[in-house]
Motif scaffolding. Structure first.
Motif, mmCIF file in Angstrom:
data_model
loop_
_atom_site.group_PDB
_atom_site.id
_atom_site.type_symbol
_atom_site.label_atom_id
_atom_site.label_comp_id
_atom_site.label_asym_id
_atom_site.label_seq_id
_atom_site.Cartn_x
_atom_site.Cartn_y
_atom_site.Cartn_z
ATOM 1 N N GLU A 36 17.256 -73.611 -14.513
ATOM 2 C CA GLU A 36 17.154 -72.152 -14.558
ATOM 3 C C GLU A 36 17.460 -71.628 -15.959
ATOM 4 O O GLU A 36 16.817 -70.693 -16.446
ATOM 5 N N LYS A 37 18.432 -72.243 -16.630
ATOM 6 C CA LYS A 37 18.746 -71.836 -18.000
ATOM 7 C C LYS A 37 17.583 -72.151 -18.930
ATOM 8 O O LYS A 37 17.254 -71.371 -19.839
ATOM 9 N N PHE A 38 16.950 -73.315 -18.723
ATOM 10 C CA PHE A 38 15.796 -73.679 -19.540
ATOM 11 C C PHE A 38 14.700 -72.625 -19.408
ATOM 12 O O PHE A 38 14.119 -72.186 -20.416
ATOM 13 N N LYS A 39 14.414 -72.194 -18.184
ATOM 14 C CA LYS A 39 13.366 -71.199 -17.980
ATOM 15 C C LYS A 39 13.732 -69.863 -18.623
ATOM 16 O O LYS A 39 12.880 -69.200 -19.223
ATOM 17 N N ALA A 40 15.007 -69.487 -18.517
ATOM 18 C CA ALA A 40 15.445 -68.230 -19.127
ATOM 19 C C ALA A 40 15.335 -68.298 -20.649
ATOM 20 O O ALA A 40 14.900 -67.331 -21.305
ATOM 21 N N ASP A 41 15.714 -69.434 -21.222
ATOM 22 C CA ASP A 41 15.641 -69.586 -22.678
ATOM 23 C C ASP A 41 14.191 -69.665 -23.154
ATOM 24 O O ASP A 41 13.865 -69.236 -24.265
ATOM 25 N N MET A 42 13.301 -70.239 -22.329
ATOM 26 C CA MET A 42 11.887 -70.254 -22.683
ATOM 27 C C MET A 42 11.337 -68.830 -22.719
ATOM 28 O O MET A 42 10.556 -68.464 -23.613
ATOM 29 N N LYS A 43 11.737 -68.012 -21.758
ATOM 30 C CA LYS A 43 11.305 -66.611 -21.749
ATOM 31 C C LYS A 43 11.802 -65.897 -22.997
ATOM 32 O O LYS A 43 11.077 -65.099 -23.615
ATOM 33 N N THR A 44 13.048 -66.183 -23.402
ATOM 34 C CA THR A 44 13.599 -65.585 -24.620
ATOM 35 C C THR A 44 12.793 -66.027 -25.840
ATOM 36 O O THR A 44 12.526 -65.229 -26.743
ATOM 37 N N ALA A 45 12.383 -67.297 -25.850
ATOM 38 C CA ALA A 45 11.590 -67.807 -26.965
ATOM 39 C C ALA A 45 10.260 -67.066 -27.075
ATOM 40 O O ALA A 45 9.773 -66.779 -28.173
ATOM 41 N N VAL A 46 9.677 -66.725 -25.923
ATOM 42 C CA VAL A 46 8.431 -65.962 -25.927
ATOM 43 C C VAL A 46 8.678 -64.563 -26.489
ATOM 44 O O VAL A 46 7.925 -64.064 -27.331
ATOM 45 N N LEU A 47 9.744 -63.934 -26.038
ATOM 46 C CA LEU A 47 10.069 -62.585 -26.510
ATOM 47 C C LEU A 47 10.387 -62.588 -28.004
ATOM 48 O O LEU A 47 10.113 -61.601 -28.705
ATOM 49 N N ASN A 48 10.933 -63.685 -28.498
ATOM 50 C CA ASN A 48 11.259 -63.796 -29.927
ATOM 51 C C ASN A 48 10.036 -64.136 -30.781
ATOM 52 O O ASN A 48 10.130 -64.175 -32.008
ATOM 53 N N GLY A 49 8.920 -64.419 -30.119
ATOM 54 C CA GLY A 49 7.724 -64.801 -30.856
ATOM 55 C C GLY A 49 7.726 -66.249 -31.296
ATOM 56 O O GLY A 49 6.909 -66.648 -32.128
ATOM 57 N N SER A 50 8.637 -67.069 -30.745
ATOM 58 C CA SER A 50 8.718 -68.481 -31.122
ATOM 59 C C SER A 50 7.601 -69.298 -30.491
ATOM 60 O O SER A 50 7.204 -70.343 -31.008
ATOM 61 N N ILE A 51 7.123 -68.855 -29.344
ATOM 62 C CA ILE A 51 6.051 -69.545 -28.641
ATOM 63 C C ILE A 51 5.165 -68.489 -27.995
ATOM 64 O O ILE A 51 5.667 -67.468 -27.509
ATOM 65 N N THR A 52 3.877 -68.712 -28.019
ATOM 66 C CA THR A 52 2.938 -67.717 -27.520
ATOM 67 C C THR A 52 2.562 -67.987 -26.069
ATOM 68 O O THR A 52 2.763 -69.096 -25.548
ATOM 69 N N VAL A 53 2.006 -66.966 -25.426
ATOM 70 C CA VAL A 53 1.538 -67.133 -24.052
ATOM 71 C C VAL A 53 0.417 -68.164 -23.998
ATOM 72 O O VAL A 53 0.324 -68.951 -23.053
ATOM 73 N N ASP A 54 -0.432 -68.192 -25.034
ATOM 74 C CA ASP A 54 -1.504 -69.185 -25.074
ATOM 75 C C ASP A 54 -0.933 -70.597 -25.115
ATOM 76 O O ASP A 54 -1.466 -71.513 -24.470
ATOM 77 N N GLN A 55 0.153 -70.793 -25.867
ATOM 78 C CA GLN A 55 0.782 -72.118 -25.919
ATOM 79 C C GLN A 55 1.392 -72.478 -24.562
ATOM 80 O O GLN A 55 1.337 -73.637 -24.146
#
Length: 221
Positions: A36-55
């Motif tokens: 669950e923490k991994f999923k939350a941190d992945m969402k944060t990475a998206v919001l930070n622009g570290s990873i895109t929705v396309d990726q």
């Protein structure tokens, strides 16, 4: 976004080589705080622009490729290492493009998920020497950093071993094929970039597989 994050959960489950049915794996994921923490941190990475929705969509596609690969495995079928290797390589490439700060957090999360994995129950029918070799080579490839040509060589050599073992009508030719394939696998394991425990597991499997060639397989400590 929810579906994409669920796909990433599947990615983690697949990388642990967990043999449980998908429904059981999803139930385990739902009660795993590390996941669950991994999923939350992945969402944060998206919001930070570290990873895109396309990726994230690319990760989902590769996760589905791995899922289909596992579901289609059949005893005695030709060995296919290239399909899972390319899918995992694509995933690693995407994760390597994540900004350093978020990437470090996600890597820590993945280690926590792996650490929280429940021990696998012992099988009532342990694998034979050939099956164990195939499983250990697969694990070595998934967690190592071999080149594509090395993975192709391992795939070809495992298929040659299957043919040699089934060639009972020509014992001398089968023995020569067995020795050649084992030597090729040993060479790749000793020269490729693999975890020490995976390399040793495969070399031990080769020693246990049957007649030795060239003075026997070397064991690396």
């Amino acid at each position: 976004m929810k579906n994409l994050l669920r796909a990433l959960s599947l990615f983690i489950v697949l990388l642990t080589l967990h043999p449980a049915p998908p429904a059981m794996a999803q139930d385990a994921a739902a009660t795993n705080p590390a996941l669950e923490k991994f999923k939350a941190d992945m969402k944060t990475a998206v919001l930070n622009g570290s990873i895109t929705v396309d990726q994230l969509k690319q990760l989902q596609t590769n996760a589905e490729t791995l899922k289909t690969f596992k579901e289609n495995q059949r005893p005695g079928a030709p060995v296919d290492l290239m399909t899972p290797y390319r899918a995992v390589s694509n995933m690693r490439g995407i994760m390597a493009s994540v900004k350093p700060q978020d990437r470090e957090i996600l890597q820590e999360d993945m280690q926590a998920v792996l650490a929280n994995k429940k021990p696998q129950a012992a099988s009532a029918d342990p694998p034979n020497a050939g099956q164990k070799l195939g499983k250990d080579v697969f694990t070595a490839v998934m967690f190592g950093k071999p080149t594509e040509s090395q993975v192709k060589q391992l795939q070809d050599s495992l298929n040659d071993l299957q043919k040699a073992k089934s060639d009972s009508g020509r014992p001398l030719q089968a023995l020569m094929g067995l020795k050649k394939a084992k030597g090729e696998i040993e060479t790749v394991m000793n020269t490729g970039s693999f975890r020490d425990q995976d390399r040793q597991a495969v070399l031990d499997d080769l020693n246990n597989l049957g007649p030795q060639g060239g003075g026997g397989m070397r064991r690396r400590g």
